[in-house]
Each structure stands twice: as structure tokens, then as C-alpha cells.
Enzyme design. Sequence first.
Site, mmCIF file in Angstrom:
data_model
loop_
_atom_site.group_PDB
_atom_site.id
_atom_site.type_symbol
_atom_site.label_atom_id
_atom_site.label_comp_id
_atom_site.label_asym_id
_atom_site.label_seq_id
_atom_site.Cartn_x
_atom_site.Cartn_y
_atom_site.Cartn_z
ATOM 1 N N SER A 191 1.326 8.955 5.986
ATOM 2 C CA SER A 191 1.415 7.933 7.025
ATOM 3 C C SER A 191 2.635 7.057 6.791
ATOM 4 O O SER A 191 3.091 6.894 5.648
ATOM 5 C CB SER A 191 0.155 7.057 7.002
ATOM 6 N N TYR B 107 -5.661 1.896 2.417
ATOM 7 C CA TYR B 107 -5.129 3.067 3.118
ATOM 8 C C TYR B 107 -3.658 3.265 2.772
ATOM 9 O O TYR B 107 -3.220 4.371 2.462
ATOM 10 C CB TYR B 107 -5.309 2.877 4.623
#
Length: 243
Positions: A140, A153
Site C-alpha cells: 500500500s 496498517y
Amino acid sequence: MSRKTVLITGASRGIGKAIAVKFAKKGYNVAINCLRNEDQLLQTKKELESYQISCLSYLGDMGDLNQCQEFYDRIRKQFGSPDILVNNAGISYIGLLQDMSTEAWDRIIRTNLTSTFNCSKLAIPGMVEKKSGKIINISSVWGVAGASCEVAYSATKGGINAFTKALAKELAPSNIQVNAIACGAIDTEMNRFLEEDELIALTEEIPTGRLGKAEEVADLVYHLGYKNAYLTGQIIGLDGGWI
């Protein structure tokens, strides 16, 4: 020529499913897994088999080495060692770090990062034996830039990026390439919690003016999976120019 085999974790829906469909259309044997939604996993398996390929599905936690080993044993029995590994399984957590429980932290580390370690660890021996292989990690942009209220995350995706760079150097002499795709905002269920005004504000930040499509991620994964033997250790941004 015998079919090649691709293993994709977290493949019952979203990006993982799109990747599985792409490889199935190209004639690969496909092994897919998800953690708990068996009905969705079997539905995906049925769809993949409509492309006249063989598909093996497994319901289990790739963050657990024993379950991961069982899945690999089944893959080897049916197809032989995987030629391509796509570490896609992942979950998000949105909230202040100070409010995050230890259990939630452990869960996201296990799902996003430990699963990548487990699957790679078990895939490598077969790839080394064949002197050929591809490991593609779905990361990501937040693993590069970091996101407020997504600290855990971001930490897992940053870990995946470092893991990718280091493992690529380790495996390059064996003709195994390891790369990661740093996805931006992709139109999947993970982002559908956004309200309409939040979605509008988000797309206004992205130079291309839209969210990415899961199929666009799948196209890039497929490209990395069969070409570019000199391309390794890279974190490739796919974010519409956002970050």
C-alpha cells in the site's frame, strides 16, 4: 507444456479474486485461500474453473504456519510447487493508536505480515529447486508514506516493503524475483465504508480523478508474474499519481 501454478492468498473477493481471474484466463492452475468466508471462496473457485483450469481452494489462516503448511502440502500434491506466489491477504484497522487493543494489533500483524513470511518461507524451496519463481506482495502507499489513524496498517505494509527489498537480494542468485505493488485507493469492499462526501474528497486528491480498479492491479501482477527477470526488489506504486 505443463500449466504453471499461481498461489494467491486472500482471494475470495476484491483484488485477490481479480488476480485469480486474470491468471485463470491465461491458463494457469490456481490455488486460492481466504480466512473464513467459505461460501464466497467456493463461488470464486467455481468461477475460476469456468475458464477450463484446475483450482484448489483452502479455508484457513495463512498467519498460522501449520495451516499454511497444510495448504502447501495440498498444492504440491495436486500441482507441484507453485511457480508464482501472490501475498495478498490483508485487513485494515482505522482508529487512534492509543485506542487500539493488543489483540487488534496482533491480528493485523498476523494477517498482513506473518502470512507473507509463512507463505514465502514455504514457497521458496520449490522455486530454488527449479531456479525460477516470482513472489509478488500486495502492499500500500501507506507503507511508503504512512497514514494517520492507520498506524498499524501502515506498519505492516512498510514491513512488507522492507521484506520485499531484502528477500529480493537473497533470492536473486536463484533467479527468483520479489516485488511489491504499493496500491493507492482501489475500489474494493475495504474502501466502501466511505460516505459519499468522503469518497468525493478522496477522488479530488487523486490526480487521475478516480479510484483504481482491482482489475488494474491484477494486470500489473500478471505482468510481473511472467516477464522482467531483471526487475526485482521494487516497490511499484499504483495510485493514479496520488502519493
